[in-house]
Design an enzyme around this catalytic site. Sequence first.
Site, PDB file in Angstrom:
ATOM      1  N   PHE A  19       0.808  -1.220   0.000  1.00 44.92           N
ATOM      2  CA  PHE A  19       0.000   0.000   0.000  1.00 44.92           C
ATOM      3  C   PHE A  19       0.835   1.261   0.000  1.00 44.92           C
ATOM      4  O   PHE A  19       0.366   2.318  -0.419  1.00 44.92           O
ATOM      5  CB  PHE A  19      -0.930   0.025   1.232  1.00 44.92           C
ATOM      6  CG  PHE A  19      -0.215   0.293   2.540  1.00 44.92           C
ATOM      7  CD1 PHE A  19       0.040   1.590   2.972  1.00 44.92           C
ATOM      8  CD2 PHE A  19       0.196  -0.747   3.349  1.00 44.92           C
ATOM      9  CE1 PHE A  19       0.701   1.840   4.166  1.00 44.92           C
ATOM     10  CE2 PHE A  19       0.853  -0.508   4.553  1.00 44.92           C
ATOM     11  CZ  PHE A  19       1.105   0.784   4.957  1.00 44.92           C
ATOM     12  N   LYS A  42      -1.186  -7.510  -8.857  1.00 40.57           N
ATOM     13  CA  LYS A  42      -2.110  -7.576  -7.724  1.00 40.57           C
ATOM     14  C   LYS A  42      -1.682  -6.493  -6.738  1.00 40.57           C
ATOM     15  O   LYS A  42      -0.810  -6.690  -5.903  1.00 40.57           O
ATOM     16  CB  LYS A  42      -2.063  -8.956  -7.066  1.00 40.57           C
ATOM     17  CG  LYS A  42      -3.340  -9.368  -6.311  1.00 40.57           C
ATOM     18  CD  LYS A  42      -3.730  -8.493  -5.132  1.00 40.57           C
ATOM     19  CE  LYS A  42      -2.824  -8.641  -3.940  1.00 40.57           C
ATOM     20  NZ  LYS A  42      -3.336  -7.775  -2.800  1.00 40.57           N
ATOM     21  N   GLU A  75      -5.096  -3.872  -1.714  1.00 45.04           N
ATOM     22  CA  GLU A  75      -6.526  -3.570  -1.730  1.00 45.04           C
ATOM     23  C   GLU A  75      -6.857  -2.314  -0.927  1.00 45.04           C
ATOM     24  O   GLU A  75      -7.994  -1.839  -0.950  1.00 45.04           O
ATOM     25  CB  GLU A  75      -7.324  -4.765  -1.198  1.00 45.04           C
ATOM     26  CG  GLU A  75      -7.063  -5.157   0.237  1.00 45.04           C
ATOM     27  CD  GLU A  75      -5.877  -6.112   0.405  1.00 45.04           C
ATOM     28  OE1 GLU A  75      -5.850  -6.830   1.423  1.00 45.04           O
ATOM     29  OE2 GLU A  75      -4.976  -6.122  -0.462  1.00 45.04           O
ATOM     30  N   ARG A  76      -5.866  -1.742  -0.238  1.00 44.68           N
ATOM     31  CA  ARG A  76      -6.118  -0.530   0.547  1.00 44.68           C
ATOM     32  C   ARG A  76      -6.155   0.726  -0.323  1.00 44.68           C
ATOM     33  O   ARG A  76      -6.847   1.687  -0.002  1.00 44.68           O
ATOM     34  CB  ARG A  76      -5.037  -0.373   1.620  1.00 44.68           C
ATOM     35  CG  ARG A  76      -5.000  -1.505   2.634  1.00 44.68           C
ATOM     36  CD  ARG A  76      -3.915  -1.266   3.655  1.00 44.68           C
ATOM     37  NE  ARG A  76      -3.713  -2.439   4.509  1.00 44.68           N
ATOM     38  CZ  ARG A  76      -2.786  -2.512   5.461  1.00 44.68           C
ATOM     39  NH1 ARG A  76      -1.965  -1.473   5.659  1.00 44.68           N
ATOM     40  NH2 ARG A  76      -2.649  -3.592   6.196  1.00 44.68           N
ATOM     41  N   SER A 133       5.795  -6.973   4.032  1.00 49.31           N
ATOM     42  CA  SER A 133       6.452  -7.283   5.300  1.00 49.31           C
ATOM     43  C   SER A 133       7.301  -8.541   5.149  1.00 49.31           C
ATOM     44  O   SER A 133       7.080  -9.373   4.260  1.00 49.31           O
ATOM     45  CB  SER A 133       5.411  -7.484   6.400  1.00 49.31           C
ATOM     46  OG  SER A 133       4.649  -8.658   6.153  1.00 49.31           O
ATOM     47  N   CYS A 139       9.733   1.645   3.312  1.00 49.02           N
ATOM     48  CA  CYS A 139      10.776   0.717   3.734  1.00 49.02           C
ATOM     49  C   CYS A 139      12.152   1.362   3.731  1.00 49.02           C
ATOM     50  O   CYS A 139      13.094   0.795   4.280  1.00 49.02           O
ATOM     51  CB  CYS A 139      10.769  -0.533   2.860  1.00 49.02           C
ATOM     52  SG  CYS A 139      11.239  -0.242   1.153  1.00 49.02           S
ATOM     53  N   GLU A 168       9.992  -3.570  12.809  1.00 49.64           N
ATOM     54  CA  GLU A 168       9.670  -2.406  11.982  1.00 49.64           C
ATOM     55  C   GLU A 168       8.366  -1.778  12.480  1.00 49.64           C
ATOM     56  O   GLU A 168       7.334  -2.440  12.529  1.00 49.64           O
ATOM     57  CB  GLU A 168       9.521  -2.837  10.529  1.00 49.64           C
ATOM     58  CG  GLU A 168       9.260  -1.702   9.561  1.00 49.64           C
ATOM     59  CD  GLU A 168       9.170  -2.195   8.125  1.00 49.64           C
ATOM     60  OE1 GLU A 168       9.598  -1.452   7.228  1.00 49.64           O
ATOM     61  OE2 GLU A 168       8.685  -3.317   7.891  1.00 49.64           O
TER      62      GLU A 168
END
Length: 504
Positions: free
Chosen positions: A148, A172, A175-176, A225, A280, A382
């Site tokens: 996202f 893909k 979805e957020r 992640s 990141c 993190e």
Amino acid sequence: MRVIDHFITGHAGGGAGREGDVFDPNTGAVQARVRLGTQKDLDAAVAAAQAAQPAWAATNPQRRARIMFNFKALVEAHMEELAHLLSSEHGKVIADAKGDIQRGLEVIEFCCGIPHVLKGEYTQGAGPGIDVYSMRQPLGIGAGITPFNFPAMIPLWMSGVAIASGNAFILKPSERDPSVPVRLAELMREAGLPEGILQVVHGDKEMVDAILDHPAIAAVSFVGSSDIAHYVYRRGVEAGKRVQAMGGAKNHGIVMPDADLDQVVADLAGAAFGSAGERCMALPVVVPVGEKTADALRAKLIPAIEALRVGVSTDQEAHYGPVVTAAHRGRVENWIQAGVDEGAELVIDGRGFALQGHEQGFFIGPSLFDRVTPEMQAYKEEIFGPVLQIVRAADFDEAVRLPSSHQYGNGVAIFTRNGHAAREFAARVNVGMVGINVPIPVPVAYHTFGGWKRSAFGDTNQHGMEGVRFWTKVKTVTQRWPDGSASVAEGGRTHDAFVIPTMG
């Protein structure tokens, strides 16, 4: 309410099925619904890709590059539209949203030179009358699973190189914030890309697993992640795919005693808190060397952090906006409490921040910890939010050891005027990307992006030549021709008789 559908060639979409909420992080309200796809949706995308990819692979690289040129121009023309759409779903301020798009476009610029980077190698006279050459050919169908926090940049990193190299690509996205990836696919189609070469499917774990298991998908690129990256890597490899899976990070900024502290503070304000820390390559850990350096840095950091402006994503004066969801805000606040419980000194507490008129938005103020130690869980993991931790190092060796021994190894920076110290640090530190007086050392597009340790699974990085190697396979040809040709007279005509020699 607006429904965000898949972008699949020849697929009507719609109909009954699961859907997910897409929030406006500035208000907390649901602004759209996104369709969560099934195996049937993925099969439709794969079928379209299989039909289109052979002709695309046969298209010469120069023509593929021209479509990349067209696409770059279209994205630039639609920059304002894309940036506002991105910030409305993610929450990052418009300037950061434009940076997200621009950084992705730099990889598209690299892809405009794809004819050059697809050239193989050639050796004349490898043996008596024998020449050897290699060619790079596409894998077939690739897929990307993106996070996202960069809904434009990372899809462009993956899809650009894959498509320019002759592959079909199925994306893909998260979805957020799914709208920008769909809009980019529309613009790519407008640029001249044939139908079926770039498609977008939405979904959650069900769709991810379908992609990892689909036998027609040859390669998968993932960013997310570390735990999920490891899962994607393991499951994809078990299914016989080529996989690159980029994970989390805990980047450190080493501050030597000779560093320009005013510049360091200015750099940290953007690197630690920009985009609400949801990247990141953020710099959430600062490591001053020596107590004197630590005390001086802390004294300068406090007023700088307190002066940061948190605002809605369209506020041109805001340094950063809301985080992406209420759940993510809760996760960041839980990590702040964990740091307090473990004994770190919370110098500035960003919890409980509310923006007047947007009290239901997903806002969190900047936080600063001091005297964080390597044993603390809040240091090991993190946080992915607007939280900066000070970890004090006694000397240079400890400053090198901290990022080197951490479970993550994405990026690191050192701030110093000493060239020898910088050179020594860059050589010794066990991290994949190093900045010297550069707080966020993301390489330019024609180099390559990738971390070490639990920050990356797989042996090939993103974009640059590493990206080309990931999305192509090498074929090597060894050839020998006869010395001249044999003439055979037949019916008054002369024919060349070609003989295929055997290799002894």
